[in-house]
Motif scaffolding. Structure first.
Motif, short mmCIF file in Angstrom:
data_model
loop_
_atom_site.label_atom_id
_atom_site.label_comp_id
_atom_site.label_asym_id
_atom_site.label_seq_id
_atom_site.Cartn_x
_atom_site.Cartn_y
_atom_site.Cartn_z
N MET A 81 -13.42 22.36 53.83
CA MET A 81 -13.18 23.56 54.63
C MET A 81 -13.19 24.77 53.70
SD MET A 81 -10.17 22.17 57.16
CE MET A 81 -8.97 22.05 55.86
N VAL A 134 -16.56 26.37 63.43
CA VAL A 134 -16.48 26.00 62.01
C VAL A 134 -17.86 25.85 61.38
CG1 VAL A 134 -14.32 24.80 62.48
CG2 VAL A 134 -16.46 23.48 62.35
N LEU A 167 -11.47 29.69 54.82
CA LEU A 167 -10.48 29.41 55.85
C LEU A 167 -9.92 30.70 56.44
CD1 LEU A 167 -8.78 26.35 54.20
CD2 LEU A 167 -9.73 26.39 56.51
N ASP A 185 -7.63 28.84 61.77
CA ASP A 185 -7.86 27.43 61.43
C ASP A 185 -6.55 26.66 61.27
OD1 ASP A 185 -10.52 28.53 59.32
OD2 ASP A 185 -10.72 27.60 61.30
#
Length: 124
Positions: A83, A64, A86, A90
């Motif tokens: 986040m 990440v 994506l 994920d």
């Protein structure tokens, strides 16, 4: 233990962004590490990111790094996980966790407080 409540999960498309929130209550957190972990169906829980409450030092899983950002708001006793970009991989239930005075921030068994989890689903 520290009561933790997550929010912010949902269903998004690949390339979209989401921000997860985790509200901690009941105490001061100056010596705590706050972490985000995730668990996909059929897989073990894995470390995502962590932040030391006092210093703000951050740590990320390689998967990440560069896409997710962990941060905290001291006044609100809240930790965030932003986040971006994506990917379908994920997709998981994301958990907020708290640990007091730990060095190995990526080890889930060292955290003694966990939230209920929030589902993040990324479609391709």
């Amino acid at each position: 233990q520290v009561p933790l409540v997550e929010s912010g999960g949902g269903l998004v498309q690949a390339g979209d962004a989401l921000r997860l929130s985790c509200v901690a209550s009941g105490r001061t957190f100056s010596t705590y590490v706050m972490g985000w972990f995730r668990q996909a169906p059929g897989k073990e829980r894995e470390f995502v990111a962590a932040i030391r409450w006092s210093s703000g030092s951050t740590y990320y899983a390689d998967s990440v790094k560069g896409r997710f950002t962990i941060s905290r708001d001291n006044a609100k006793n809240t930790v965030y996980l932003q986040m971006n970009s994506l990917r379908p991989e994920d997709t998981a239930v994301y958990y907020c966790a708290a640990a007091n005075k730990v060095l190995m921030v990526a080890v889930a068994t060292l955290y003694d407080s966990w939230g209920q989890g929030t589902q993040v689903t990324v479609s391709s």
